[in-house]
Write an enzyme that holds these catalytic residues in place. Structure first.
Site, PDB file in Angstrom:
ATOM      1  N   GLU A  93     -55.108 -42.855 -51.718  1.00 10.75           N
ATOM      2  CA  GLU A  93     -55.100 -43.137 -50.282  1.00 10.75           C
ATOM      3  C   GLU A  93     -56.243 -42.373 -49.621  1.00 10.75           C
ATOM      4  OE1 GLU A  93     -50.240 -43.690 -50.021  1.00 10.75           O
ATOM      5  OE2 GLU A  93     -51.243 -42.284 -48.668  1.00 10.75           O
ATOM      6  N   GLY A  95     -56.174 -39.942 -47.802  1.00  8.40           N
ATOM      7  CA  GLY A  95     -55.925 -38.503 -47.843  1.00  8.40           C
ATOM      8  C   GLY A  95     -55.272 -38.019 -49.111  1.00  8.40           C
ATOM      9  N   PHE A 140     -60.045 -47.131 -52.405  1.00  7.19           N
ATOM     10  CA  PHE A 140     -60.777 -47.062 -53.677  1.00  7.19           C
ATOM     11  C   PHE A 140     -60.009 -47.743 -54.814  1.00  7.19           C
ATOM     12  CE2 PHE A 140     -61.903 -42.757 -51.701  1.00  7.19           C
ATOM     13  CZ  PHE A 140     -62.947 -43.287 -50.956  1.00  7.19           C
ATOM     14  N   THR A 187     -59.610 -50.201 -57.618  1.00  9.89           N
ATOM     15  CA  THR A 187     -60.357 -51.061 -58.538  1.00  9.89           C
ATOM     16  C   THR A 187     -59.567 -52.336 -58.810  1.00  9.89           C
ATOM     17  OG1 THR A 187     -61.388 -49.142 -59.563  1.00  9.89           O
ATOM     18  CG2 THR A 187     -61.413 -51.190 -60.824  1.00  9.89           C
ATOM     19  N   GLU A 232     -55.120 -42.922 -69.020  1.00  5.17           N
ATOM     20  CA  GLU A 232     -56.263 -43.252 -68.174  1.00  5.17           C
ATOM     21  C   GLU A 232     -57.440 -42.317 -68.428  1.00  5.17           C
ATOM     22  OE1 GLU A 232     -57.294 -43.274 -63.363  1.00  5.17           O
ATOM     23  OE2 GLU A 232     -55.230 -43.648 -64.052  1.00  5.17           O
ATOM     24  N   GLY A 234     -89.448 -41.787 -66.897  1.00  3.46           N
ATOM     25  CA  GLY A 234     -90.477 -41.613 -65.882  1.00  3.46           C
ATOM     26  C   GLY A 234     -90.214 -42.449 -64.645  1.00  3.46           C
ATOM     27  N   GLY A 235     -91.287 -42.836 -63.965  1.00  6.28           N
ATOM     28  CA  GLY A 235     -91.144 -43.588 -62.715  1.00  6.28           C
ATOM     29  C   GLY A 235     -90.426 -44.905 -62.897  1.00  6.28           C
TER      30      GLY A 235
END
Length: 381
Positions: free
Chosen positions: A130, A132, A159, A161, A246, A343-344
């Protein structure tokens, strides 16, 4: 680590079948699923037809009646796909949500729902978190009051899924406002479309883009008493019990993700030329990748050893907590270095390692944050 130390021929066959499925169905289509924000239902039905959604469930429901080691194989191979949003879509269904129906459901509930769950005809979500209350399950505020032969449920979940596209929802709510959480949380089975049950929105996430994640709302939802999963007031224990499964699943998936990242990075640095030679010629890169490979190999060994011990009926809470902390942090270290060695180009959308680095971040958060897991370990040292 030689998985054959822990796997029998049935597990090995499952692994080989999963690898073929990942190569033929997941890797060619995963980018499209990322763009769509979901895994198509026909893919999940195909997984059901191949037996991947019921590896631990009895044959009477269409399952394979295998053990915890099969769960580890499933999670690792889906993790190796490099599309963790796809992996978590399937794994929440198989090992985090539907288990509440199988473990606590009545014979009538299981007969009604389990065949379709195993076949991929009905997809499951588990609704505990939840706004909270995440790792702190005792902070749940959703409440269901008894009115005759129904409970009236009010609250919200965050949240979740599979929250947008699931058919069945295993929902945790308090049924006693004043009692301790360990004696007042009850699990309910809800179906999509029940009046008052609303998918508020699909959440826009940093990673796991091909996994749909939702905020849910429950306003005076009338849930029949026969939709209670298990005993009233015993839901907290059901949640805690399944956390072990889980977390083992999450660890095995993280090992698969880590191995895939190392493999693709080794291939990349062997080909990429810099300073007149392949990057592989740089000792620091070879050695860092070697150390990461060693640590992933060690983590895999602990995953399969723990799965084997769990299959034998041993108490593995400490080891599972270790694994969730270890693998959740390790996969992020692996992705950091593997992206660095690209790298980039590794920072560009469209590169697998860029997507995988985003996906990995939640592994240290979801299913029990690293800090929470380490406290569970500390209690048992």
């Amino acid at each position: 680590m030689d998985q054959h130390l822990f796997l029998n021929p049935e597990h090995t066959l499952l692994r080989d079948q999963l690898r073929r499925f990942v190569e033929e169905r997941v890797k060619p289509n995963g980018d499209d699923w990322e763009e769509a924000g979901m895994v198509p239902r026909e893919v999940l039905r195909e997984m059901g037809a191949l037996g991947f959604l019921g590896v631990r469930y009895p044959e009477e429901y269409g399952g394979s009646n295998m053990d915890t080691r099969a769960t580890a194989v499933l999670a690792e191979e889906l993790g190796k796909s490099s599309y963790s949003g796809f992996a978590i879509t399937a794994l929440v269904h198989t090992d985090m949500a539907s288990v509440h129906i199988f473990n606590a459901g009545t014979e009538a509930q299981k007969a009604r729902y389990m065949p379709d769950i195993v076949a991929g005809e009905k997809i499951c979500a588990v609704c505990v978190t939840e706004p909270g209350a995440g790792s702190d399950v005792k902070g749940i505020r959703s409440f269901a009051r008894r009115e005759g032969d129904h409970f009236v449920l009010n609250g919200s979940k965050m949240f979740i899924t599979n929250g947008v596209h699931a058919d069945l929802y295993c929902v945790a709510a308090k049924t006693d406002r004043d009692g301790p959480a360990s004696q007042s949380v009850t699990m309910f089975l809800l179906e999509k479309g029940m009046p008052g049950f609303e998918v508020v929105r699909q959440l826009d996430k940093h990673g796991w883009r091909s996994s749909d994640t939702a905020e849910l709302s429950f306003v005076d939802v009338r849930v029949p008493v026969e939709n209670v999963l298990g005993e009233e007031g015993r839901g907290f224990y059901a949640i805690m019990q399944n956390f072990q499964n889980e977390r083992l699943v999450a660890a095995a998936a993280a090992v698969g993700e880590s191995q895939a990242a190392i493999d693709m990075t080794v291939d990349y640095v062997r080909e990429r030329q810099a300073f007149g030679a392949p990057l592989w010629a740089q000792q620091t890169i070879r050695q860092r990748l070697s150390m990461l490979a060693a640590r992933v190999t060690a983590a895999r060994a602990l995953v399969y050893q723990t799965a084997a011990r769990d299959a034998a009926g041993e108490d593995v809470v400490r080891e599972v907590s270790m694994l969730k902390a270890l693998c959740g942090e390790l996969v992020n270290e692996v992705m950091y270095d593997c992206l660095q060695f690209h790298g980039g180009s590794g920072y560009m959308r469209g590169m697998a390692i860029e997507r995988m680095a985003r996906d990995a971040r939640v592994q240290a958060i979801g299913g029990g944050a690293t800090e929470v897991m380490l406290e569970e370990v500390a209690k048992r040292l």
